[in-house]
Scaffold this active site. Structure first.
Site, short mmCIF file in Angstrom:
data_model
loop_
_atom_site.label_atom_id
_atom_site.label_comp_id
_atom_site.label_asym_id
_atom_site.label_seq_id
_atom_site.Cartn_x
_atom_site.Cartn_y
_atom_site.Cartn_z
N GLY A 108 78.52 0.77 73.09
CA GLY A 108 77.57 1.31 72.11
C GLY A 108 78.33 2.05 71.02
N ASP A 109 77.60 2.44 69.98
CA ASP A 109 78.18 3.27 68.92
C ASP A 109 79.28 2.57 68.14
OD1 ASP A 109 76.52 5.30 70.04
OD2 ASP A 109 78.05 5.61 71.57
N LYS A 159 85.34 0.95 61.51
CA LYS A 159 86.05 2.24 61.58
C LYS A 159 87.58 2.11 61.59
CE LYS A 159 82.68 5.57 63.22
NZ LYS A 159 82.27 6.52 64.23
N ALA A 166 68.83 4.64 72.53
CA ALA A 166 69.66 4.16 71.42
C ALA A 166 69.58 5.15 70.25
CB ALA A 166 69.17 2.80 70.96
N GLY A 167 70.58 5.09 69.40
CA GLY A 167 70.55 5.89 68.18
C GLY A 167 71.23 5.11 67.09
N HIS A 168 70.47 4.68 66.10
CA HIS A 168 71.07 3.92 65.01
C HIS A 168 71.13 4.79 63.76
CE1 HIS A 168 70.03 -0.16 67.03
NE2 HIS A 168 71.02 0.47 67.61
N THR A 169 72.34 5.01 63.28
CA THR A 169 72.54 5.83 62.10
C THR A 169 72.85 4.91 60.92
OG1 THR A 169 73.53 7.48 63.52
CG2 THR A 169 73.88 7.75 61.16
N ARG A 205 56.34 -3.51 89.22
CA ARG A 205 55.05 -3.99 88.70
C ARG A 205 53.94 -2.96 88.82
NH1 ARG A 205 55.61 -9.22 91.97
NH2 ARG A 205 57.79 -8.66 92.22
P1 IMP Z 1 70.55 5.44 79.98
O1 IMP Z 1 70.44 4.21 79.17
O2 IMP Z 1 69.98 6.66 79.33
O3 IMP Z 1 70.08 5.24 81.40
O4 IMP Z 1 72.12 5.77 80.12
C1 IMP Z 1 73.01 4.95 80.88
C2 IMP Z 1 74.38 4.91 80.25
O5 IMP Z 1 74.32 4.24 79.00
C3 IMP Z 1 74.97 6.30 79.93
O6 IMP Z 1 76.38 6.23 80.11
C4 IMP Z 1 74.65 6.48 78.45
O7 IMP Z 1 75.53 7.36 77.82
C5 IMP Z 1 74.79 5.07 77.96
N1 IMP Z 1 73.97 4.77 76.77
C6 IMP Z 1 72.64 4.49 76.74
N2 IMP Z 1 72.23 4.23 75.48
C7 IMP Z 1 73.32 4.33 74.71
C8 IMP Z 1 73.55 4.13 73.31
O8 IMP Z 1 72.65 3.79 72.54
N3 IMP Z 1 74.82 4.34 72.86
C9 IMP Z 1 75.82 4.67 73.70
N4 IMP Z 1 75.67 4.84 75.01
C10 IMP Z 1 74.43 4.68 75.51
MG MG Z 2 74.31 4.67 69.04
#
Ligand code: IMP
Ligand code: MG
Length: 328
Positions: free
Chosen positions: A14-15, A276, A41-44, A139
Protein backbone atom coordinates in the site's frame (compact mmCIF):
# COMPACT_ATOMS: atom_id res chain seq x y z
CA UNK A 1 -21.61 -1.67 -24.16
CA UNK A 2 -18.50 -2.20 -22.08
CA UNK A 3 -15.44 -1.54 -24.23
CA UNK A 4 -12.39 -1.78 -22.05
CA UNK A 5 -11.27 -2.22 -18.45
CA UNK A 6 -7.96 -0.93 -17.10
CA UNK A 7 -6.82 -1.59 -13.57
CA UNK A 8 -4.54 0.35 -11.25
CA UNK A 9 -3.03 -1.98 -8.69
CA UNK A 10 -0.50 -1.63 -5.87
CA UNK A 11 2.53 -3.93 -5.94
CA UNK A 12 3.85 -3.53 -2.41
CA UNK A 13 2.24 -2.91 1.01
CA UNK A 14 0.00 0.00 0.00
CA UNK A 15 0.94 3.67 -0.07
CA UNK A 16 2.69 3.52 -3.45
CA UNK A 17 0.66 6.41 -4.84
CA UNK A 18 -2.19 4.63 -6.61
CA UNK A 19 -4.48 7.60 -5.97
CA UNK A 20 -2.08 9.91 -7.79
CA UNK A 21 -2.06 7.64 -10.85
CA UNK A 22 -5.86 7.28 -10.92
CA UNK A 23 -6.17 11.03 -10.57
CA UNK A 24 -3.78 11.54 -13.48
CA UNK A 25 -5.39 9.13 -15.95
CA UNK A 26 -9.08 8.91 -15.09
CA UNK A 27 -10.12 11.73 -17.45
CA UNK A 28 -10.21 9.18 -20.28
CA UNK A 29 -12.71 6.88 -18.56
CA UNK A 30 -16.47 6.69 -18.03
CA UNK A 31 -16.38 4.99 -14.64
CA UNK A 32 -13.87 4.77 -11.79
CA UNK A 33 -14.58 1.78 -9.53
CA UNK A 34 -13.38 0.38 -6.23
CA UNK A 35 -13.54 -3.39 -5.90
CA UNK A 36 -12.02 -4.12 -2.50
CA UNK A 37 -11.48 -2.93 1.04
CA UNK A 38 -13.14 -0.04 2.81
CA UNK A 39 -12.18 2.93 4.97
CA UNK A 40 -8.83 1.27 5.79
CA UNK A 41 -7.55 2.79 2.53
CA UNK A 42 -6.35 6.35 2.22
CA UNK A 43 -5.89 7.96 -1.16
CA UNK A 44 -4.12 11.29 -1.18
CA UNK A 45 -4.23 13.42 -4.30
CA UNK A 46 -3.23 16.95 -5.28
CA UNK A 47 -5.46 19.06 -7.49
CA UNK A 48 -4.41 22.61 -8.35
CA UNK A 49 -1.85 22.44 -5.52
CA UNK A 50 -4.53 21.54 -3.00
CA UNK A 51 -4.39 18.29 -1.05
CA UNK A 52 -7.47 16.04 -0.94
CA UNK A 53 -8.01 12.72 0.79
CA UNK A 54 -10.56 9.98 0.30
CA UNK A 55 -10.91 6.62 2.01
CA UNK A 56 -13.79 4.85 0.34
CA UNK A 57 -14.88 7.04 -2.57
CA UNK A 58 -12.88 6.52 -5.79
CA UNK A 59 -10.62 9.39 -6.92
CA UNK A 60 -12.71 9.72 -10.09
CA UNK A 61 -15.01 12.03 -8.10
CA UNK A 62 -12.39 14.79 -8.52
CA UNK A 63 -12.94 14.65 -12.29
CA UNK A 64 -16.73 14.30 -12.40
CA UNK A 65 -16.61 10.60 -13.24
CA UNK A 66 -19.20 8.08 -12.21
CA UNK A 67 -17.73 6.39 -9.14
CA UNK A 68 -18.75 2.88 -8.12
CA UNK A 69 -18.17 1.13 -4.82
CA UNK A 70 -18.49 -2.56 -5.67
CA UNK A 71 -20.09 -5.49 -3.83
CA UNK A 72 -16.71 -6.82 -2.69
CA UNK A 73 -16.00 -3.65 -0.67
CA UNK A 74 -17.11 -3.02 2.90
CA UNK A 75 -18.61 0.32 3.80
CA UNK A 76 -18.98 2.33 7.01
CA UNK A 77 -22.22 4.27 6.51
CA UNK A 78 -21.32 7.24 8.76
CA UNK A 79 -17.89 7.59 7.21
CA UNK A 80 -19.37 7.32 3.73
CA UNK A 81 -21.71 10.27 4.43
CA UNK A 82 -18.87 12.22 6.09
CA UNK A 83 -16.84 11.79 2.93
CA UNK A 84 -19.79 12.83 0.76
CA UNK A 85 -20.23 15.98 2.89
CA UNK A 86 -16.52 16.77 2.66
CA UNK A 87 -16.48 16.36 -1.12
CA UNK A 88 -19.69 18.39 -1.49
CA UNK A 89 -18.24 21.21 0.63
CA UNK A 90 -15.19 21.22 -1.65
CA UNK A 91 -17.49 21.66 -4.65
CA UNK A 92 -17.40 18.17 -6.19
CA UNK A 93 -20.43 16.47 -7.74
CA UNK A 94 -21.39 13.75 -5.29
CA UNK A 95 -24.46 12.64 -7.23
CA UNK A 96 -22.05 10.54 -9.32
CA UNK A 97 -21.13 8.31 -6.37
CA UNK A 98 -22.89 4.95 -6.30
CA UNK A 99 -22.73 1.90 -4.06
CA UNK A 100 -23.70 -1.63 -4.96
CA UNK A 101 -26.79 -2.69 -2.96
CA UNK A 102 -24.90 -5.86 -2.02
CA UNK A 103 -21.91 -4.14 -0.44
CA UNK A 104 -21.54 -5.27 3.20
CA UNK A 105 -21.82 -2.75 6.01
CA UNK A 106 -19.24 -2.18 8.75
CA UNK A 107 -21.04 -1.83 12.09
CA UNK A 108 -19.94 -0.40 15.44
CA UNK A 109 -19.59 -3.95 16.72
CA UNK A 110 -17.04 -4.72 13.97
CA UNK A 111 -15.00 -1.69 14.94
CA UNK A 112 -15.04 -2.58 18.63
CA UNK A 113 -13.93 -6.13 17.90
CA UNK A 114 -11.11 -4.87 15.67
CA UNK A 115 -9.91 -2.46 18.38
CA UNK A 116 -10.08 -5.09 21.13
CA UNK A 117 -8.61 -8.11 19.39
CA UNK A 118 -6.84 -7.22 16.15
CA UNK A 119 -5.43 -3.71 16.22
CA UNK A 120 -2.49 -4.52 18.47
CA UNK A 121 -1.74 -8.06 17.33
CA UNK A 122 -1.91 -7.42 13.59
CA UNK A 123 -1.50 -3.67 13.38
CA UNK A 124 -4.84 -3.24 11.63
CA UNK A 125 -6.26 0.19 10.86
CA UNK A 126 -9.02 -0.53 13.45
CA UNK A 127 -11.76 0.25 10.93
CA UNK A 128 -13.61 -3.03 11.48
CA UNK A 129 -12.48 -4.53 8.18
CA UNK A 130 -11.78 -8.14 9.21
CA UNK A 131 -14.92 -8.53 11.37
CA UNK A 132 -17.09 -7.10 8.56
CA UNK A 133 -15.68 -9.51 5.96
CA UNK A 134 -15.96 -12.27 8.52
CA UNK A 135 -19.73 -11.64 8.92
CA UNK A 136 -20.02 -11.47 5.14
CA UNK A 137 -18.55 -14.97 4.90
CA UNK A 138 -20.74 -16.19 7.75
CA UNK A 139 -23.63 -14.82 5.69
CA UNK A 140 -24.98 -12.77 8.52
CA UNK A 141 -23.77 -9.36 7.26
CA UNK A 142 -25.88 -6.26 6.71
CA UNK A 143 -26.16 -4.95 3.17
CA UNK A 144 -25.97 -1.42 1.77
CA UNK A 145 -29.44 -1.75 0.22
CA UNK A 146 -30.93 -1.51 3.72
CA UNK A 147 -28.67 1.25 5.09
CA UNK A 148 -27.66 3.62 2.30
CA UNK A 149 -29.93 6.30 0.83
CA UNK A 150 -31.54 5.04 -2.38
CA UNK A 151 -30.05 7.86 -4.43
CA UNK A 152 -26.56 6.45 -3.80
CA UNK A 153 -27.43 2.85 -4.69
CA UNK A 154 -26.78 1.47 -8.15
CA UNK A 155 -26.96 -1.99 -9.64
CA UNK A 156 -26.70 -1.14 -13.33
CA UNK A 157 -24.45 -2.29 -16.17
CA UNK A 158 -21.00 -0.75 -16.57
CA UNK A 159 -20.41 0.66 -20.03
CA UNK A 160 -17.73 2.41 -22.04
CA UNK A 161 -14.24 2.59 -20.56
CA UNK A 162 -13.76 1.48 -16.96
CA UNK A 163 -10.90 2.26 -14.61
CA UNK A 164 -10.61 0.08 -11.51
CA UNK A 165 -8.88 1.61 -8.53
CA UNK A 166 -7.06 -0.88 -6.31
CA UNK A 167 -6.86 -0.39 -2.56
CA UNK A 168 -4.23 -1.89 -0.28
CA UNK A 169 -1.76 -3.87 -2.34
CA UNK A 170 -0.14 -7.12 -3.40
CA UNK A 171 1.47 -8.12 -0.08
CA UNK A 172 -1.76 -7.35 1.81
CA UNK A 173 -3.85 -9.65 -0.39
CA UNK A 174 -5.72 -12.29 1.62
CA UNK A 175 -4.51 -15.06 -0.73
CA UNK A 176 -1.05 -13.93 -1.83
CA UNK A 177 0.15 -11.68 0.99
CA UNK A 178 2.19 -12.55 4.05
CA UNK A 179 -0.75 -14.14 5.95
CA UNK A 180 -1.88 -13.28 8.65
CA UNK A 181 -0.22 -9.87 8.18
CA UNK A 182 -2.66 -9.05 5.41
CA UNK A 183 -6.00 -7.37 4.97
CA UNK A 184 -9.24 -9.32 4.52
CA UNK A 185 -9.92 -8.64 0.85
CA UNK A 186 -8.43 -9.52 -2.52
CA UNK A 187 -6.16 -6.75 -3.72
CA UNK A 188 -5.03 -8.32 -7.01
CA UNK A 189 -6.59 -7.64 -10.43
CA UNK A 190 -8.40 -11.01 -10.45
CA UNK A 191 -10.79 -9.57 -7.88
CA UNK A 192 -11.73 -6.51 -9.96
CA UNK A 193 -14.06 -8.81 -11.93
CA UNK A 194 -16.31 -8.78 -8.85
CA UNK A 195 -17.50 -5.43 -10.23
CA UNK A 196 -19.37 -7.42 -12.85
CA UNK A 197 -17.39 -7.68 -16.08
CA UNK A 198 -15.69 -10.50 -17.94
CA UNK A 199 -11.91 -10.90 -17.42
CA UNK A 200 -11.68 -10.79 -21.22
CA UNK A 201 -12.41 -7.05 -21.05
CA UNK A 202 -9.25 -6.25 -19.09
CA UNK A 203 -6.63 -4.51 -21.23
CA UNK A 204 -4.03 -2.60 -19.23
CA UNK A 205 -2.91 -3.47 -15.72
CA UNK A 206 -1.04 -0.53 -14.31
CA UNK A 207 1.12 -1.60 -11.39
CA UNK A 208 2.28 1.04 -8.94
CA UNK A 209 5.42 0.58 -6.86
CA UNK A 210 7.71 2.85 -4.90
CA UNK A 211 11.51 3.36 -5.01
CA UNK A 212 11.71 1.97 -1.47
CA UNK A 213 9.45 -0.26 0.65
CA UNK A 214 7.18 0.93 3.44
CA UNK A 215 4.77 -0.84 5.75
CA UNK A 216 2.21 0.54 8.13
CA UNK A 217 1.24 -2.02 10.74
CA UNK A 218 2.82 -5.27 11.84
CA UNK A 219 4.78 -7.59 9.54
CA UNK A 220 7.86 -9.66 10.51
CA UNK A 221 9.48 -8.57 7.23
CA UNK A 222 9.59 -5.08 8.74
CA UNK A 223 11.07 -5.43 12.26
CA UNK A 224 10.68 -2.41 14.53
CA UNK A 225 14.48 -1.87 14.59
CA UNK A 226 14.03 -0.31 11.15
CA UNK A 227 12.63 2.73 12.98
CA UNK A 228 16.09 3.37 14.48
CA UNK A 229 18.12 3.37 11.27
CA UNK A 230 19.14 6.96 10.40
CA UNK A 231 18.98 6.37 6.62
CA UNK A 232 15.35 5.29 6.92
CA UNK A 233 14.50 8.18 9.22
CA UNK A 234 15.60 10.51 6.44
CA UNK A 235 13.40 8.72 3.92
CA UNK A 236 10.43 8.83 6.33
CA UNK A 237 10.80 12.60 6.56
CA UNK A 238 11.48 13.39 2.91
CA UNK A 239 8.83 10.93 1.72
CA UNK A 240 6.24 11.97 4.32
CA UNK A 241 5.77 8.32 5.24
CA UNK A 242 2.91 8.59 7.68
CA UNK A 243 -0.30 6.55 7.32
CA UNK A 244 -3.06 8.59 5.67
CA UNK A 245 -5.80 6.75 7.59
CA UNK A 246 -4.10 6.21 10.94
CA UNK A 247 -1.34 8.84 11.00
CA UNK A 248 1.08 6.08 12.07
CA UNK A 249 4.72 6.33 11.08
CA UNK A 250 5.46 3.77 8.38
CA UNK A 251 8.38 1.33 8.63
CA UNK A 252 10.86 1.89 5.79
CA UNK A 253 13.24 -0.51 4.07
CA UNK A 254 15.07 -0.64 0.74
CA UNK A 255 13.07 -1.89 -2.24
CA UNK A 256 13.03 -5.69 -2.38
CA UNK A 257 13.32 -6.01 -6.13
CA UNK A 258 12.76 -9.78 -6.23
CA UNK A 259 9.50 -9.27 -4.30
CA UNK A 260 8.44 -6.61 -6.78
CA UNK A 261 9.28 -8.90 -9.69
CA UNK A 262 7.04 -11.62 -8.21
CA UNK A 263 4.19 -9.18 -7.59
CA UNK A 264 4.40 -7.95 -11.20
CA UNK A 265 4.21 -11.48 -12.58
CA UNK A 266 1.32 -12.60 -10.36
CA UNK A 267 -0.63 -9.43 -11.08
CA UNK A 268 -0.10 -9.55 -14.85
CA UNK A 269 1.18 -5.99 -14.93
CA UNK A 270 1.51 -4.41 -18.38
CA UNK A 271 2.65 -0.95 -17.28
CA UNK A 272 4.78 -0.28 -14.22
CA UNK A 273 5.18 3.04 -12.45
CA UNK A 274 7.88 3.38 -9.79
CA UNK A 275 7.04 6.38 -7.66
CA UNK A 276 8.98 8.65 -5.32
CA UNK A 277 12.37 8.23 -7.02
CA UNK A 278 13.08 11.86 -6.13
CA UNK A 279 13.04 10.96 -2.43
CA UNK A 280 16.16 8.83 -2.94
CA UNK A 281 17.77 11.81 -4.65
CA UNK A 282 16.91 14.02 -1.68
CA UNK A 283 18.40 11.47 0.71
CA UNK A 284 21.32 10.84 -1.68
CA UNK A 285 21.06 7.09 -1.17
CA UNK A 286 20.40 4.54 -3.85
CA UNK A 287 20.00 1.00 -2.53
CA UNK A 288 17.82 -2.03 -3.13
CA UNK A 289 17.66 -5.65 -1.97
CA UNK A 290 17.81 -8.77 -4.12
CA UNK A 291 17.74 -12.21 -2.48
CA UNK A 292 18.43 -10.60 0.90
CA UNK A 293 21.59 -8.88 -0.36
CA UNK A 294 21.67 -5.08 -0.32
CA UNK A 295 23.06 -3.46 -3.46
CA UNK A 296 24.30 0.11 -3.52
CA UNK A 297 24.41 2.48 -6.51
CA UNK A 298 26.24 5.77 -7.13
CA UNK A 299 23.25 7.64 -8.50
CA UNK A 300 19.59 7.39 -9.44
CA UNK A 301 20.38 6.66 -13.07
CA UNK A 302 22.36 3.51 -12.20
CA UNK A 303 19.72 2.46 -9.67
CA UNK A 304 16.99 2.76 -12.31
CA UNK A 305 19.03 1.01 -15.02
CA UNK A 306 19.55 -1.97 -12.72
CA UNK A 307 15.81 -2.18 -11.99
CA UNK A 308 14.96 -1.96 -15.66
CA UNK A 309 17.37 -4.75 -16.60
CA UNK A 310 16.28 -7.00 -13.75
CA UNK A 311 12.56 -6.66 -14.44
CA UNK A 312 12.80 -6.86 -18.22
CA UNK A 313 14.94 -10.00 -18.32
CA UNK A 314 11.95 -12.31 -18.68
CA UNK A 315 8.96 -10.14 -19.59
CA UNK A 316 7.78 -7.23 -21.67
CA UNK A 317 6.34 -4.37 -19.65
CA UNK A 318 6.53 -0.60 -19.91
CA UNK A 319 8.36 1.04 -17.00
CA UNK A 320 8.02 4.66 -15.93
CA UNK A 321 9.97 6.26 -13.08
CA UNK A 322 8.25 9.15 -11.32
CA UNK A 323 8.72 11.67 -8.51
CA UNK A 324 6.60 12.20 -5.39
CA UNK A 325 4.35 15.04 -6.52
CA UNK A 326 5.20 14.76 -10.18
CA UNK A 327 2.13 14.64 -12.42
CA UNK A 328 2.31 12.04 -15.17
P1 IMP B 1 -6.90 -3.88 8.09
O1 IMP B 1 -7.10 -3.83 6.63
O2 IMP B 1 -7.33 -2.64 8.81
O3 IMP B 1 -7.46 -5.14 8.71
O4 IMP B 1 -5.32 -3.96 8.35
C1 IMP B 1 -4.55 -5.12 8.00
C2 IMP B 1 -3.16 -4.72 7.56
O5 IMP B 1 -3.23 -4.02 6.32
C3 IMP B 1 -2.43 -3.78 8.52
O6 IMP B 1 -1.04 -4.09 8.47
C4 IMP B 1 -2.67 -2.40 7.91
O7 IMP B 1 -1.67 -1.49 8.26
C5 IMP B 1 -2.64 -2.74 6.44
N1 IMP B 1 -3.43 -1.81 5.61
C6 IMP B 1 -4.78 -1.82 5.44
N2 IMP B 1 -5.16 -0.85 4.58
C7 IMP B 1 -4.04 -0.24 4.19
C8 IMP B 1 -3.77 0.82 3.26
O8 IMP B 1 -4.66 1.37 2.62
N3 IMP B 1 -2.47 1.20 3.12
C9 IMP B 1 -1.47 0.57 3.79
N4 IMP B 1 -1.66 -0.44 4.64
C10 IMP B 1 -2.94 -0.84 4.84
MG1 MG C 1 -2.78 4.65 1.42
Amino acid sequence: MLNQVDIVVGLAWGDEGKGKIVNAICKDYNYVCRWNGGPNAGHTIYLNNKKYKTHIIPCGVFHSKKCIIGPNCVINVDKFYDEIDYLKSEGFDTSLIKVSPKTNIITQRHIIYDKLYLQKKLGTTAQGIAPAYSDKMLRCGKLAKDYIDKKYLWDGELSGKILCEGAQSFWLDINYGNYPYVTSSETLPYSACSLGFSPKKIKNIIGVAKAYDTKSGVDPLFPEVLFDIPEFKLITDYGEEYGSTTGRKRLVNWLRLDHLDYAIKKSGVTNLIINKCDILNQARMYKLIVANITKKFDNLDRFQKYIRKYLLKDKKIKILFSGHKEVL
